[in-house]
Design a protein around this motif. Structure first.
Motif, PDB file in Angstrom:
ATOM      1  N   GLN A 192       5.176   9.177  -6.623  1.00  0.00           N
ATOM      2  CA  GLN A 192       3.939   8.609  -5.780  1.00  0.00           C
ATOM      3  C   GLN A 192       4.396   8.488  -4.228  1.00  0.00           C
ATOM      4  O   GLN A 192       3.451   8.495  -3.516  1.00  0.00           O
ATOM      5  CB  GLN A 192       3.984   6.969  -5.994  1.00  0.00           C
ATOM      6  CG  GLN A 192       3.437   7.039  -7.638  1.00  0.00           C
ATOM      7  CD  GLN A 192       1.742   7.487  -7.671  1.00  0.00           C
ATOM      8  OE1 GLN A 192       1.053   7.430  -6.845  1.00  0.00           O
ATOM      9  NE2 GLN A 192       1.417   7.732  -8.855  1.00  0.00           N
ATOM     10  N   ILE A 193       5.725   8.182  -3.983  1.00  0.00           N
ATOM     11  CA  ILE A 193       6.153   8.203  -2.499  1.00  0.00           C
ATOM     12  C   ILE A 193       7.427   9.105  -2.405  1.00  0.00           C
ATOM     13  O   ILE A 193       7.976   9.547  -3.317  1.00  0.00           O
ATOM     14  CB  ILE A 193       6.389   6.880  -1.999  1.00  0.00           C
ATOM     15  CG1 ILE A 193       7.581   6.097  -2.701  1.00  0.00           C
ATOM     16  CG2 ILE A 193       5.232   6.010  -2.067  1.00  0.00           C
ATOM     17  CD1 ILE A 193       8.050   4.871  -2.264  1.00  0.00           C
ATOM     18  N   SER A 194       7.716   9.617  -1.200  1.00  0.00           N
ATOM     19  CA  SER A 194       8.804  10.281  -0.891  1.00  0.00           C
ATOM     20  C   SER A 194       9.881   9.490   0.195  1.00  0.00           C
ATOM     21  O   SER A 194      10.787  10.042   0.951  1.00  0.00           O
ATOM     22  CB  SER A 194       8.613  11.763  -0.194  1.00  0.00           C
ATOM     23  OG  SER A 194       7.756  11.790   0.668  1.00  0.00           O
ATOM     24  N   ARG A 204       1.056  -1.237   0.098  1.00  0.00           N
ATOM     25  CA  ARG A 204       0.119  -0.090   0.220  1.00  0.00           C
ATOM     26  C   ARG A 204       0.954   1.230   0.065  1.00  0.00           C
ATOM     27  O   ARG A 204       1.355   1.743   1.153  1.00  0.00           O
ATOM     28  CB  ARG A 204      -0.897   0.103   1.254  1.00  0.00           C
ATOM     29  CG  ARG A 204      -1.938  -1.136   1.108  1.00  0.00           C
ATOM     30  CD  ARG A 204      -2.631  -1.061   2.291  1.00  0.00           C
ATOM     31  NE  ARG A 204      -4.038  -2.077   2.259  1.00  0.00           N
ATOM     32  CZ  ARG A 204      -3.769  -3.320   2.936  1.00  0.00           C
ATOM     33  NH1 ARG A 204      -2.607  -3.701   3.339  1.00  0.00           N
ATOM     34  NH2 ARG A 204      -4.869  -4.187   2.776  1.00  0.00           N
ATOM     35  N   ALA A 205       1.382   1.689  -1.181  1.00  0.00           N
ATOM     36  CA  ALA A 205       2.424   2.785  -1.211  1.00  0.00           C
ATOM     37  C   ALA A 205       1.708   4.000  -0.814  1.00  0.00           C
ATOM     38  O   ALA A 205       2.352   4.730  -0.186  1.00  0.00           O
ATOM     39  CB  ALA A 205       2.776   2.924  -2.878  1.00  0.00           C
ATOM     40  N   SER A 206       0.356   4.165  -0.995  1.00  0.00           N
ATOM     41  CA  SER A 206      -0.144   5.637  -0.465  1.00  0.00           C
ATOM     42  C   SER A 206      -1.650   5.360  -0.467  1.00  0.00           C
ATOM     43  O   SER A 206      -2.106   4.253  -0.982  1.00  0.00           O
ATOM     44  CB  SER A 206       0.005   6.728  -1.249  1.00  0.00           C
ATOM     45  OG  SER A 206      -0.379   6.370  -2.749  1.00  0.00           O
ATOM     46  N   PRO A 207      -2.401   6.162   0.166  1.00  0.00           N
ATOM     47  CA  PRO A 207      -4.093   5.919  -0.095  1.00  0.00           C
ATOM     48  C   PRO A 207      -4.684   5.931  -1.396  1.00  0.00           C
ATOM     49  O   PRO A 207      -5.845   5.417  -1.501  1.00  0.00           O
ATOM     50  CB  PRO A 207      -4.578   7.237   0.771  1.00  0.00           C
ATOM     51  CG  PRO A 207      -3.186   7.659   1.803  1.00  0.00           C
ATOM     52  CD  PRO A 207      -2.106   7.309   1.030  1.00  0.00           C
ATOM     53  N   SER A 208      -3.880   6.457  -2.415  1.00  0.00           N
ATOM     54  CA  SER A 208      -4.432   6.319  -3.506  1.00  0.00           C
ATOM     55  C   SER A 208      -3.648   5.131  -4.526  1.00  0.00           C
ATOM     56  O   SER A 208      -4.233   5.156  -5.994  1.00  0.00           O
ATOM     57  CB  SER A 208      -4.095   7.879  -4.344  1.00  0.00           C
ATOM     58  OG  SER A 208      -2.805   8.157  -4.201  1.00  0.00           O
ATOM     59  N   SER A 257      -9.133   0.346   1.065  1.00  0.00           N
ATOM     60  CA  SER A 257      -8.711   1.376   0.389  1.00  0.00           C
ATOM     61  C   SER A 257      -9.599   1.886  -0.924  1.00  0.00           C
ATOM     62  O   SER A 257      -9.520   1.636  -1.948  1.00  0.00           O
ATOM     63  CB  SER A 257      -7.317   1.397  -0.175  1.00  0.00           C
ATOM     64  OG  SER A 257      -6.469   0.865   0.863  1.00  0.00           O
TER      65      SER A 257
END
Length: 261
Positions: free
Chosen positions: A145-147, A113-117, A188
């Motif tokens: 998408q991520i940091s 789950r990289a992010s909520p989106s 999600s």
């Protein structure tokens, strides 16, 4: 124990020697052992004397009367033992064995789950120690998408063990994985889906959008409060990208498309 000693024990115990009155069909001709004449005269037991004959006296051959053989057959037929009955032919071995199902090869998946989106599913190959997490982190950073580094992946295997795998069909694997991804998508509700690997994409996609190749799109059903579908990007597995680096450029171009941002 030799025959003479055996006869002495039987005489001392008062046990008569046994000789059938009629030789049964197919039975061998009975033959008595040679007994010395002195042993015959010393014995006072009449049945034993009749069996212990001197060596010079030949045992008369016994013939089996025809009427006796027929009477035995009649008795056996009367109790259900017909001598002429033949054994039922055995069925061929192949016909008696239950055909074994071919089974399926277990599918191993990693879920992030990289992010909520964004939710990511990757087809994992057990035993290959490739830096998949590093590659995926670089892809997600390049696409903004991520940091930060990814959390540890959730691991899924379907079927859960080899015994079930030997009994499963492809349809069973598809139904089980669709039920699993449905639960994950409900958690999600705003997440898009990236599927790395053609095989899991074919299991998870709706029948109408089942992909035939990577670098394509598919729809995945989600049965929450209302029935919806989620768009999924179908890409080569991370292991395949590490084995074939030339595919990375096409992955970058695909993920840069507006519909996957």
């Amino acid at each position: 124990m030799d025959e003479l000693a055996r006869q002495k024990y039987l005489n001392a115990l008062g046990i008569d020697g046994y000789m059938p009155r009629v030789r049964l069909p197919h039975a061998p001709q009975p033959v008595l052992c040679a007994i010395p004449e002195t042993l015959v005269q010393a014995s006072s037991h009449t049945p034993a004397q009749s069996l212990m004959r001197p060596e010079t006296e030949a045992l008369p051959a016994r013939s089996t009367p025809k009427e006796n053989v027929e009477s035995v057959g009649q008795v056996l037929a009367g109790i259900g033992g017909n001598q002429e009955r033949k054994a039922a032919p055995k069925a061929p071995l192949k016909a008696s064995l239950t055909p074994k199902t071919a089974g399926v090869k277990p599918v191993h998946l990693h879920l992030w789950r990289a992010s909520p989106s964004l939710m990511i599913v990757d087809q994992h190959e057990p035993g290959m120690a490739f830096p998949k997490e590093t590659l995926l982190t670089n892809i997600l950073r390049a696409t903004q998408q991520i940091s930060q580094p990814l959390a540890e992946a959730e691991r899924i295997r379907c079927p859960i063990n080899d015994d079930l795998a030997s009994r499963y069909r492809e349809e069973d694997v598809s139904e089980e994985l669709k039920a699993w991804i449905n639960e994950e998508l409900i958690k999600s509700p705003q997440a898009n889906l990236w599927i790395f690997g053609l095989r899991p994409a074919q299991y998870l996609a709706t029948p109408e959008t089942k992909p035939e190749a990577t670098f394509s799109q598919a729809l995945v059903s989600c049965y929450g409060e209302t029935e919806t579908t989620r768009r999924a990007a179908v890409l080569p597995s991370l292991t395949e990208l590490l084995q074939t680096p030339d595919l990375k450029r096409q992955v970058w171009q695909t993920l840069q498309a507006r519909e996957y941002k």
